[in-house]
Design a protein around this motif. Structure first.
Motif, PDB file in Angstrom:
ATOM      1  N   LEU A 232       2.870  -1.902  -4.240  1.00  0.00           N
ATOM      2  CA  LEU A 232       1.789  -2.781  -4.693  1.00  0.00           C
ATOM      3  C   LEU A 232       2.342  -4.108  -5.192  1.00  0.00           C
ATOM      4  O   LEU A 232       1.806  -5.182  -4.880  1.00  0.00           O
ATOM      5  N   ILE A 233       3.440  -4.051  -5.935  1.00  0.00           N
ATOM      6  CA  ILE A 233       4.050  -5.250  -6.507  1.00  0.00           C
ATOM      7  C   ILE A 233       4.582  -6.185  -5.423  1.00  0.00           C
ATOM      8  O   ILE A 233       4.451  -7.412  -5.512  1.00  0.00           O
ATOM      9  N   ILE A 234       5.171  -5.617  -4.371  1.00  0.00           N
ATOM     10  CA  ILE A 234       5.792  -6.463  -3.341  1.00  0.00           C
ATOM     11  C   ILE A 234       4.857  -6.703  -2.146  1.00  0.00           C
ATOM     12  O   ILE A 234       5.288  -7.209  -1.111  1.00  0.00           O
ATOM     13  N   GLY A 235       3.582  -6.344  -2.295  1.00  0.00           N
ATOM     14  CA  GLY A 235       2.593  -6.729  -1.300  1.00  0.00           C
ATOM     15  C   GLY A 235       2.348  -5.752  -0.179  1.00  0.00           C
ATOM     16  O   GLY A 235       1.939  -6.147   0.915  1.00  0.00           O
ATOM     17  N   GLY A 236       2.565  -4.462  -0.424  1.00  0.00           N
ATOM     18  CA  GLY A 236       2.306  -3.455   0.598  1.00  0.00           C
ATOM     19  C   GLY A 236       0.816  -3.234   0.806  1.00  0.00           C
ATOM     20  O   GLY A 236       0.006  -3.563  -0.069  1.00  0.00           O
TER      21      GLY A 236
ATOM     22  N   LEU B 288      11.211  -9.062   4.257  1.00  0.00           N
ATOM     23  CA  LEU B 288      12.621  -9.199   4.607  1.00  0.00           C
ATOM     24  C   LEU B 288      12.894  -9.194   6.108  1.00  0.00           C
ATOM     25  O   LEU B 288      14.020  -9.424   6.528  1.00  0.00           O
ATOM     26  N   GLY B 289      11.870  -8.924   6.913  1.00  0.00           N
ATOM     27  CA  GLY B 289      12.084  -8.874   8.354  1.00  0.00           C
ATOM     28  C   GLY B 289      12.427  -7.471   8.820  1.00  0.00           C
ATOM     29  O   GLY B 289      12.171  -6.488   8.118  1.00  0.00           O
ATOM     30  N   LEU B 290      13.035  -7.356   9.995  1.00  0.00           N
ATOM     31  CA  LEU B 290      13.296  -6.081  10.675  1.00  0.00           C
ATOM     32  C   LEU B 290      11.960  -5.412  11.005  1.00  0.00           C
ATOM     33  O   LEU B 290      10.906  -6.022  10.870  1.00  0.00           O
ATOM     34  N   THR B 291      11.989  -4.181  11.445  1.00  0.00           N
ATOM     35  CA  THR B 291      10.762  -3.476  11.815  1.00  0.00           C
ATOM     36  C   THR B 291      10.464  -2.386  10.797  1.00  0.00           C
ATOM     37  O   THR B 291      11.323  -2.011  10.000  1.00  0.00           O
ATOM     38  N   VAL B 292       9.234  -1.885  10.851  1.00  0.00           N
ATOM     39  CA  VAL B 292       8.855  -0.791   9.952  1.00  0.00           C
ATOM     40  C   VAL B 292       9.743   0.424  10.207  1.00  0.00           C
ATOM     41  O   VAL B 292      10.196   1.092   9.275  1.00  0.00           O
ATOM     42  N   GLY B 293       9.997   0.701  11.487  1.00  0.00           N
ATOM     43  CA  GLY B 293      10.861   1.819  11.842  1.00  0.00           C
ATOM     44  C   GLY B 293      12.274   1.652  11.315  1.00  0.00           C
ATOM     45  O   GLY B 293      12.907   2.614  10.874  1.00  0.00           O
ATOM     46  N   SER B 294      12.787   0.413  11.349  1.00  0.00           N
ATOM     47  CA  SER B 294      14.135   0.146  10.841  1.00  0.00           C
ATOM     48  C   SER B 294      14.220   0.429   9.346  1.00  0.00           C
ATOM     49  O   SER B 294      15.188   1.042   8.864  1.00  0.00           O
ATOM     50  N   TRP B 295      13.202   0.007   8.606  1.00  0.00           N
ATOM     51  CA  TRP B 295      13.203   0.244   7.165  1.00  0.00           C
ATOM     52  C   TRP B 295      13.023   1.726   6.844  1.00  0.00           C
ATOM     53  O   TRP B 295      13.563   2.233   5.851  1.00  0.00           O
ATOM     54  N   THR B 296      12.291   2.433   7.680  1.00  0.00           N
ATOM     55  CA  THR B 296      12.164   3.879   7.518  1.00  0.00           C
ATOM     56  C   THR B 296      13.538   4.533   7.586  1.00  0.00           C
ATOM     57  O   THR B 296      13.876   5.396   6.768  1.00  0.00           O
TER      58      THR B 296
ATOM     59  N   GLY C 183      -0.166   5.187   3.052  1.00  0.00           N
ATOM     60  CA  GLY C 183       0.464   6.025   2.046  1.00  0.00           C
ATOM     61  C   GLY C 183       1.537   5.234   1.308  1.00  0.00           C
ATOM     62  O   GLY C 183       2.023   4.213   1.811  1.00  0.00           O
ATOM     63  N   PRO C 184       1.939   5.676   0.116  1.00  0.00           N
ATOM     64  CA  PRO C 184       2.899   4.920  -0.704  1.00  0.00           C
ATOM     65  C   PRO C 184       4.182   4.542   0.028  1.00  0.00           C
ATOM     66  O   PRO C 184       4.580   3.368   0.012  1.00  0.00           O
ATOM     67  N   TRP C 185       4.839   5.496   0.682  1.00  0.00           N
ATOM     68  CA  TRP C 185       6.106   5.191   1.345  1.00  0.00           C
ATOM     69  C   TRP C 185       5.906   4.255   2.537  1.00  0.00           C
ATOM     70  O   TRP C 185       6.689   3.316   2.735  1.00  0.00           O
ATOM     71  N   ASP C 186       4.878   4.505   3.321  1.00  0.00           N
ATOM     72  CA  ASP C 186       4.617   3.646   4.481  1.00  0.00           C
ATOM     73  C   ASP C 186       4.241   2.228   4.048  1.00  0.00           C
ATOM     74  O   ASP C 186       4.648   1.245   4.677  1.00  0.00           O
ATOM     75  N   ALA C 187       3.476   2.127   2.960  1.00  0.00           N
ATOM     76  CA  ALA C 187       3.140   0.808   2.415  1.00  0.00           C
ATOM     77  C   ALA C 187       4.408   0.090   1.952  1.00  0.00           C
ATOM     78  O   ALA C 187       4.545  -1.136   2.112  1.00  0.00           O
ATOM     79  N   PHE C 188       5.333   0.843   1.386  1.00  0.00           N
ATOM     80  CA  PHE C 188       6.616   0.295   0.938  1.00  0.00           C
ATOM     81  C   PHE C 188       7.413  -0.235   2.122  1.00  0.00           C
ATOM     82  O   PHE C 188       7.955  -1.354   2.082  1.00  0.00           O
ATOM     83  N   PHE C 189       7.468   0.539   3.209  1.00  0.00           N
ATOM     84  CA  PHE C 189       8.214   0.115   4.400  1.00  0.00           C
ATOM     85  C   PHE C 189       7.588  -1.139   5.026  1.00  0.00           C
ATOM     86  O   PHE C 189       8.302  -2.047   5.468  1.00  0.00           O
ATOM     87  N   VAL C 190       6.260  -1.186   5.065  1.00  0.00           N
ATOM     88  CA  VAL C 190       5.570  -2.357   5.614  1.00  0.00           C
ATOM     89  C   VAL C 190       5.849  -3.590   4.754  1.00  0.00           C
ATOM     90  O   VAL C 190       6.077  -4.689   5.277  1.00  0.00           O
ATOM     91  N   ALA C 191       5.824  -3.414   3.441  1.00  0.00           N
ATOM     92  CA  ALA C 191       6.099  -4.528   2.535  1.00  0.00           C
ATOM     93  C   ALA C 191       7.511  -5.071   2.743  1.00  0.00           C
ATOM     94  O   ALA C 191       7.727  -6.291   2.737  1.00  0.00           O
ATOM     95  N   LEU C 192       8.475  -4.177   2.932  1.00  0.00           N
ATOM     96  CA  LEU C 192       9.854  -4.611   3.185  1.00  0.00           C
ATOM     97  C   LEU C 192       9.934  -5.379   4.500  1.00  0.00           C
ATOM     98  O   LEU C 192      10.623  -6.408   4.586  1.00  0.00           O
TER      99      LEU C 192
END
Length: 203
Positions: free
Chosen positions: A166-170, A46-54, A33-42
Motif C-alpha cells: 500500500l505504501i509503495i503504490g501496489g 523499479l522496472g523488470l517484470t512481475v514474474g522477475s520480482w516473484t 492479494g498482498p504479495w502480488d500487489a507487492f510484486f506489481v508495486a516493485l
C-alpha cells in the motif's frame, strides 16, 4: 514411476492455474492479494517484470528462511518461484498485454475467476511436497520462531506485506479484501476433492 508423473502433472498444472488466476486478478484492476500487489508495486517503481520480482523475492525469502532456522536454504523452492514467475510473465506479457476490461461486470468476473483458479491451483500443486513455496514456508518459520499459531503467523505476514504494498503504490482494493477472506475456504474446498481424485489415479 507412474505415481511420480501423476504428482508432477498435478504440480505443474497447479502452478499454471495459480499464475493464470493471479493474471486475471491483476487484469480486473480491483485489487490484488498482498504479495502480488507487492510484486506489481516493485515492477512499477523499479522496472523488470512481475514474474522477475516473484522470483527475486522468492530467492531472498529462501535465504532468510534458511538463515532464521539455521538450516541450509531450500534452493529447490527456486524451481517453484521460477515456474510461477515465468508463467505469470507469459500471461501478462503475451496473452493479456493488450486486453483491458472496461465493464465492471467483466472485471468482477475476472476477479472471481482468478480466485477460483488460484484455489484450484494451490490445491493441485500441494499434492506434491516438492519445492515448497518460500512464501508459505515463511509462515512456518515465523510460527516456529515465535510460537504463535499458523493462523496468526499467516495473518501477520500478509498484513505486513499488504501495508508495504500500500505504501509503495501496489494495487490494493476491494479485490484484496475478497481474496483475503475467500482464498482460504476455496483452497480447503478444492484440496479434499483434488486429493481424492489424485489418490484414485495413483492407487
Amino acid at each position: 514411476m507412474k505415481r511420480f508423473y501423476i504428482i508432477s502433472t498435478f504440480y505443474l498444472l497447479g502452478l499454471i492455474s495459480v499464475s493464470f488466476g493471479i493474471s486475471l486478478i491483476l487484469l480486473s484492476e480491483l485489487g490484488a492479494g498482498p504479495w502480488d500487489a507487492f510484486f506489481v508495486a516493485l515492477q512499477q517503481n523499479l522496472g523488470l517484470t512481475v514474474g522477475s520480482w516473484t522470483f527475486i523475492i522468492g530467492f531472498i525469502l529462501i535465504l532468510i528462511n534458511g538463515l532464521l532456522l539455521k538450516q541450509r536454504p531450500d534452493f529447490s523452492a527456486l524451481i517453484t518461484m521460477f515456474l510461477i514467475g515465468s508463467f505469470l510473465d507469459f500471461w501478462l506479457i503475451f496473452v493479456f498485454i493488450d486486453m483491458e476490461l472496461s465493464l465492471l461486470t467483466f472485471r468482477f468476473l475476472a476477479l472471481f475467476a482468478g480466485i477460483f483458479c488460484i484455489g484450484a491451483g494451490v490445491a493441485s500443486y500441494m499434492q506434491s511436497n516438492f519445492a515448497r513455496n518460500p512464501i508459505d514456508h515463511s509462515m512456518i518459520v515465523f510460527h516456529t520462531l515465535t510460537g504463535k499459531s499458523l493462523a496468526f503467523s499467516k495473518t501477520f505476514l500478509e498484513v505486513s506485506v499488504l501495508l508495504i504494498a500500500l505504501i509503495i503504490g501496489g494495487p490494493i482494493g476491494l479485490g484484496t479484501v475478497i481474496i483475503a477472506f475467500g482464498i482460504g475456504p476455496l483452497i480447503q474446498f478444492f484440496h479434499k476433492r483434488v486429493t481424492t481424485f489424485r489418490v484414485r489415479l495413483t492407487g
